[in-house]
Design a protein around this motif. Structure first.
Motif, short mmCIF file in Angstrom:
data_model
loop_
_atom_site.label_atom_id
_atom_site.label_comp_id
_atom_site.label_asym_id
_atom_site.label_seq_id
_atom_site.Cartn_x
_atom_site.Cartn_y
_atom_site.Cartn_z
N MET A 1 6.80 17.26 7.30
CA MET A 1 8.21 17.00 6.98
C MET A 1 9.02 17.01 8.29
SD MET A 1 10.55 19.04 4.21
CE MET A 1 9.30 19.17 2.94
N PRO A 2 9.54 15.88 8.71
CA PRO A 2 10.22 15.82 10.01
C PRO A 2 11.47 16.70 10.07
CG PRO A 2 9.74 13.62 9.17
CD PRO A 2 9.44 14.59 8.07
N LYS A 3 11.72 17.21 11.26
CA LYS A 3 12.94 17.97 11.51
C LYS A 3 14.02 16.99 11.98
CE LYS A 3 11.14 22.48 12.91
NZ LYS A 3 9.89 22.29 12.19
N ILE A 4 15.16 17.06 11.34
CA ILE A 4 16.31 16.27 11.76
C ILE A 4 17.39 17.25 12.22
CG2 ILE A 4 18.02 14.54 11.07
CD1 ILE A 4 15.14 13.48 10.86
N MET A 5 17.99 16.96 13.35
CA MET A 5 19.04 17.83 13.91
C MET A 5 20.40 17.20 13.64
SD MET A 5 16.66 19.52 15.63
CE MET A 5 15.37 19.37 16.83
N TYR A 6 21.27 18.01 13.05
CA TYR A 6 22.64 17.56 12.79
C TYR A 6 23.58 18.41 13.64
CZ TYR A 6 20.52 15.65 8.48
OH TYR A 6 19.73 14.98 7.58
N ILE A 7 24.38 17.76 14.46
CA ILE A 7 25.37 18.48 15.27
C ILE A 7 26.72 18.33 14.59
CG2 ILE A 7 26.52 18.65 17.51
CD1 ILE A 7 23.97 17.39 18.73
N VAL A 8 27.32 19.45 14.27
CA VAL A 8 28.61 19.45 13.56
C VAL A 8 29.68 20.00 14.50
CG1 VAL A 8 29.85 20.33 11.55
CG2 VAL A 8 27.42 19.80 11.38
N SER A 9 30.79 19.31 14.57
CA SER A 9 31.93 19.73 15.41
C SER A 9 31.51 19.99 16.85
CB SER A 9 32.59 21.00 14.82
OG SER A 9 33.07 20.72 13.54
N ASN A 20 9.91 12.87 4.13
CA ASN A 20 9.77 11.44 4.35
C ASN A 20 10.26 10.68 3.11
OD1 ASN A 20 8.65 11.68 6.88
ND2 ASN A 20 6.54 11.62 6.16
N GLY A 21 10.93 9.58 3.36
CA GLY A 21 11.42 8.75 2.27
C GLY A 21 12.86 9.02 1.89
N LEU A 22 13.35 10.22 2.21
CA LEU A 22 14.77 10.47 2.01
C LEU A 22 15.53 9.84 3.17
CD1 LEU A 22 14.92 14.24 0.91
CD2 LEU A 22 15.06 12.20 -0.53
N THR A 23 16.83 9.70 3.02
CA THR A 23 17.63 9.22 4.14
C THR A 23 18.21 10.41 4.90
OG1 THR A 23 19.68 9.09 2.87
CG2 THR A 23 18.26 7.12 2.89
N VAL A 24 18.66 10.15 6.11
CA VAL A 24 19.31 11.19 6.91
C VAL A 24 20.54 11.70 6.16
CG1 VAL A 24 20.50 11.63 9.10
CG2 VAL A 24 18.37 10.28 9.05
N VAL A 90 14.01 8.59 6.61
CA VAL A 90 13.22 9.56 7.38
C VAL A 90 11.73 9.24 7.26
CG1 VAL A 90 12.60 12.00 7.54
CG2 VAL A 90 14.98 11.34 7.13
N SER A 91 11.07 9.32 8.42
CA SER A 91 9.61 9.17 8.47
C SER A 91 9.13 10.05 9.62
CB SER A 91 9.23 7.71 8.73
OG SER A 91 9.70 7.33 10.01
N ASP A 92 7.81 10.18 9.75
CA ASP A 92 7.27 11.03 10.82
C ASP A 92 7.76 10.57 12.20
OD1 ASP A 92 5.92 12.58 9.00
OD2 ASP A 92 4.02 11.50 9.24
N GLU A 93 8.02 9.29 12.34
CA GLU A 93 8.47 8.77 13.63
C GLU A 93 9.84 9.32 14.02
OE1 GLU A 93 7.17 6.53 11.20
OE2 GLU A 93 5.29 6.89 12.25
N LEU A 94 10.57 9.84 13.05
CA LEU A 94 11.92 10.35 13.35
C LEU A 94 11.93 11.86 13.59
CD1 LEU A 94 14.37 8.33 11.06
CD2 LEU A 94 13.39 7.76 13.28
#
Ligand code: FES
Length: 106
Positions: A1-9, A20-24, A90-94
């Motif tokens: 399950m890829p890690k996505i980083m979200y920067i807030v403020s 995988n398969g969900l959107t950001v 989202v995929s492993d490439e991300l």
């Protein structure tokens, strides 16, 4: 399950495992990341899922579909790194993808 980083403020970094398969956008909404309202549910009709993609990632993403650029023009302070997070699947490439949420949205 890829890690996505979200920067807030510009300061708060949220690291979220997104399936995988969900959107950001869906990863943000399901994890209560502030600033991604996704009012249209992902149908590219609201721009409330607008993010700035970290520069080194921008060219690695799926290309914009027709209409995304028009909708980005309606987002808050778009720039050359703008994308609609509902259009990023989202995929492993991300693994490690980093997106910044515009301050006014958060
Ligand atoms: S959720 Fe509305 S355009 Fe992305």
């Amino acid at each position: 399950m890829p890690k996505i980083m979200y920067i807030v403020s510009s300061v708060k970094l949220h690291t979220i495992n997104v399936s995988n398969g969900l959107t950001v956008m869906e990863g943000a909404v399901q994890n209560d990341i502030p600033g991604i309202d996704a009012d249209c549910g992902g149908s590219m009709a609201c721009a409330t899922c607008h993010v700035y993609v970290k520069e080194e990632w921008f060219n690695k993403l799926q290309k914009k579909e027709d209409g995304e650029e028009d909708m980005i023009d309606m987002a808050y302070q778009p720039n050359k790194l703008s994308r609609l997070s509902c259009q990023l699947t989202v995929s492993d490439e991300l693994e490690g993808l980093t997106v910044k949420i515009p301050e006014k949205q958060a």
